[in-house]
Design an enzyme around this catalytic site. Sequence first.
Site, PDB file in Angstrom:
ATOM      1  N   ILE A 199       2.265   3.916  -8.121  1.00 25.46           N
ATOM      2  CA  ILE A 199       1.902   5.137  -8.826  1.00 25.46           C
ATOM      3  C   ILE A 199       3.123   6.050  -8.737  1.00 25.46           C
ATOM      4  O   ILE A 199       3.940   5.936  -7.829  1.00 25.46           O
ATOM      5  CB  ILE A 199       0.637   5.815  -8.254  1.00 25.46           C
ATOM      6  CG1 ILE A 199       0.781   6.119  -6.757  1.00 25.46           C
ATOM      7  CG2 ILE A 199      -0.585   4.961  -8.501  1.00 25.46           C
ATOM      8  CD1 ILE A 199      -0.433   6.844  -6.172  1.00 25.46           C
ATOM      9  N   ASP A 200       3.252   6.937  -9.708  1.00 24.68           N
ATOM     10  CA  ASP A 200       4.458   7.763  -9.799  1.00 24.68           C
ATOM     11  C   ASP A 200       4.665   8.627  -8.561  1.00 24.68           C
ATOM     12  O   ASP A 200       3.705   8.974  -7.859  1.00 24.68           O
ATOM     13  CB  ASP A 200       4.373   8.680 -11.023  1.00 24.68           C
ATOM     14  CG  ASP A 200       4.296   7.910 -12.327  1.00 24.68           C
ATOM     15  OD1 ASP A 200       4.795   6.780 -12.372  1.00 24.68           O
ATOM     16  OD2 ASP A 200       3.726   8.456 -13.291  1.00 24.68           O
ATOM     17  N   LYS A 201       5.899   9.005  -8.347  1.00 17.23           N
ATOM     18  CA  LYS A 201       6.253   9.872  -7.221  1.00 17.23           C
ATOM     19  C   LYS A 201       5.352  11.102  -7.150  1.00 17.23           C
ATOM     20  O   LYS A 201       4.836  11.443  -6.089  1.00 17.23           O
ATOM     21  CB  LYS A 201       7.718  10.311  -7.347  1.00 17.23           C
ATOM     22  CG  LYS A 201       8.150  11.369  -6.332  1.00 17.23           C
ATOM     23  CD  LYS A 201       9.559  11.858  -6.607  1.00 17.23           C
ATOM     24  CE  LYS A 201       9.937  12.985  -5.663  1.00 17.23           C
ATOM     25  NZ  LYS A 201      11.303  13.514  -5.940  1.00 17.23           N
TER      26      LYS A 201
END
Length: 317
Positions: free
Chosen positions: A138-140
Amino acid sequence: MSGDKVITGTIASAARLDKALAEATELSRARVQALIAEGRVTLGSAPATSPSAKVKAGAEFTIHVPAASEAEAQPQDIPIEAVFEDEHLIVVNKPAGMVVHPAAGNADGTLVNALLHHCKGELSGIGGVARPGIVHRIDKDTSGLLVVAKSDAAHEGLAKQFADHSLHRRYIAVCAGHPAAKEGKIDERIGRSDANRKKMAVLDKNSSRGKHAVTHYTVLDQLESSAVIECRLETGRTHQVRVHCASIGHPLLGDPTYGKTPKTLKSLLTSLKFARQALHAAELGFLHPISGEKLRFRADLPEDMRELIDELGRFNR
């Protein structure tokens, strides 16, 4: 060129070689130019020598992309929230701001660094030395749940479930505006943007590029100039929720890449110091890859998203 990733295909329309290859693949023009200079591109049976050479539609190409050399991640004593763990896998509630694995610009301080310390190095080796155990990301700046494999058998079993889209994934997001329909299905192909290769975009359904992507959404609450929505994913493409929501005119609040915060809300986000996309991976469900047990996990909204929703709700009172 042993160990290279080999990309083959056909040029769709006449153009400069570097432009045509970038359009036919997910490589940037700069990357194509470098590969041509290294002698890793052929047209038909002849090596390509000039990025600016004109190429005809229908020309067949082969690109040899060398495997990236990966630096081995080092264990770091970074606190993590494990919501489940056994000898085969670990489910983590990742905070916003933490990168999943080391990459350019983020050599350490990542979830992988933390897991190497927490799990004492016992992570699946399938992801390589920089991404041990990583089955998905999942994105930062997205918070929430992800599962990491501690054994190769678990990694293979989980990867199969991701490939056949049998996992349950539910996200909570805050989007700009009020969707006209209370619930809907976004079925749009996602791939690299032609305008900016660092971004993803919705592509034509008949495009040979990108990947099929489906998101189901439900409006949970309407707030001032925004809405809380639930997104259930059939597929798991890069930036899927962010790109799909933006494609229907309702980008996520705070999204620096795909969003544009309504003017009426900019000062609120600034006062709250909310500087990320309002997106949280709230539920994750799958079959345990070894035991076959059905597992489902939930993670409450983090404080910053709860505060954002509360403040937006005040405008409606």
